[in-house]
Design a protein around this motif. Sequence first.
Motif, mmCIF file in Angstrom:
data_model
loop_
_atom_site.group_PDB
_atom_site.id
_atom_site.type_symbol
_atom_site.label_atom_id
_atom_site.label_comp_id
_atom_site.label_asym_id
_atom_site.label_seq_id
_atom_site.Cartn_x
_atom_site.Cartn_y
_atom_site.Cartn_z
ATOM 1 N N ALA A 5 -36.894 11.880 3.524
ATOM 2 C CA ALA A 5 -37.126 11.757 4.960
ATOM 3 C C ALA A 5 -36.335 10.593 5.543
ATOM 4 C CB ALA A 5 -38.614 11.582 5.245
ATOM 5 N N GLU A 6 -36.332 9.472 4.843
ATOM 6 C CA GLU A 6 -35.607 8.311 5.345
ATOM 7 C C GLU A 6 -34.098 8.533 5.288
ATOM 8 O OE1 GLU A 6 -37.156 4.964 3.188
ATOM 9 O OE2 GLU A 6 -38.844 4.741 4.561
ATOM 10 N N ALA A 7 -33.633 9.224 4.249
ATOM 11 C CA ALA A 7 -32.205 9.522 4.160
ATOM 12 C C ALA A 7 -31.765 10.440 5.298
ATOM 13 C CB ALA A 7 -31.890 10.161 2.806
ATOM 14 N N ALA A 8 -32.611 11.406 5.631
ATOM 15 C CA ALA A 8 -32.301 12.299 6.748
ATOM 16 C C ALA A 8 -32.217 11.513 8.048
ATOM 17 C CB ALA A 8 -33.358 13.394 6.843
ATOM 18 N N ARG A 9 -33.207 10.656 8.284
ATOM 19 C CA ARG A 9 -33.180 9.808 9.490
ATOM 20 C C ARG A 9 -31.895 8.989 9.552
ATOM 21 N NH1 ARG A 9 -36.685 4.609 8.943
ATOM 22 N NH2 ARG A 9 -34.967 4.392 7.451
ATOM 23 N N ASP A 10 -31.500 8.449 8.418
ATOM 24 C CA ASP A 10 -30.316 7.590 8.380
ATOM 25 C C ASP A 10 -29.016 8.362 8.535
ATOM 26 O OD1 ASP A 10 -32.088 5.538 8.050
ATOM 27 O OD2 ASP A 10 -31.772 5.330 5.883
ATOM 28 N N GLN A 11 -29.111 9.688 8.540
ATOM 29 C CA GLN A 11 -27.944 10.537 8.798
ATOM 30 C C GLN A 11 -28.028 11.206 10.172
ATOM 31 O OE1 GLN A 11 -27.006 13.175 5.509
ATOM 32 N NE2 GLN A 11 -27.698 11.659 4.030
ATOM 33 N N GLY A 12 -28.989 10.762 10.979
ATOM 34 C CA GLY A 12 -29.083 11.264 12.341
ATOM 35 C C GLY A 12 -30.107 12.344 12.586
ATOM 36 N N VAL A 13 -30.936 12.651 11.593
ATOM 37 C CA VAL A 13 -31.971 13.678 11.766
ATOM 38 C C VAL A 13 -33.207 13.045 12.421
ATOM 39 C CG1 VAL A 13 -33.488 15.309 10.603
ATOM 40 C CG2 VAL A 13 -31.145 14.987 9.789
ATOM 41 N N ASN A 14 -33.659 13.625 13.520
ATOM 42 C CA ASN A 14 -34.851 13.130 14.215
ATOM 43 C C ASN A 14 -36.106 13.419 13.407
ATOM 44 O OD1 ASN A 14 -33.300 12.492 16.652
ATOM 45 N ND2 ASN A 14 -33.186 14.708 16.945
#
Length: 214
Positions: A5-14
Amino acid sequence: MRDGAEAARDQGVNLAFFGANAAYRQIRFEPSAIGPDRHQVCYKAANEDPMRKMDPSLVTVNWRDAPVNRPENAMIGQQYKCNPVSNDMVIVAPDAWVFENTGVTMNQRLPTVIGPECDGYTPGNQVPPNVQILAHSPVKCGGFSDMTYYTAPSGAGVFASGSIWWLTKLTPPGPGSPFNPIVSAITENVLRAFGTGPAGLTHPSEPNTKTVHA
């Protein structure tokens, strides 16, 4: 799952959390007689978990507790407060984009949106510095429940309602239904913005935690 989840956020995923008490406790999976990752392990105290001597980062404690030390508000922007509670949600940033076309005003109360479990903003070294508090509601335990939003350096937006009962307000309207049209409109605004790409690019958060909590 937390890393993903944090990796997704750090790639621009809301990320949107339309509830409360999310990512509260770390667990792990181990193999069982019927296959790999079929046994859920969840010790309640670090000193009971044999993993503490092998890999402390996998010990099953609350995320915020030692030896894991990864509070959930580092990802969500807020963290679990307490239960049971029952109160109105109080709007404190009526000009924020999430309230577009809702007509809400400062200190307006949304009836019985807070409960039975709630989250709230808690400062800390790992908390994003640009959290915006959208609603700030007193509760009998834990002080306040908050609706929050922040934008990550990647441009991702992270929204959290701060209450389990948020979801009950999205039920179809009708006699006896807890449906709340404002809660529904806010949810639509969030989903619409989050569905078009990194929300922070068009809706950067406006940090106000020091003002609200003062």
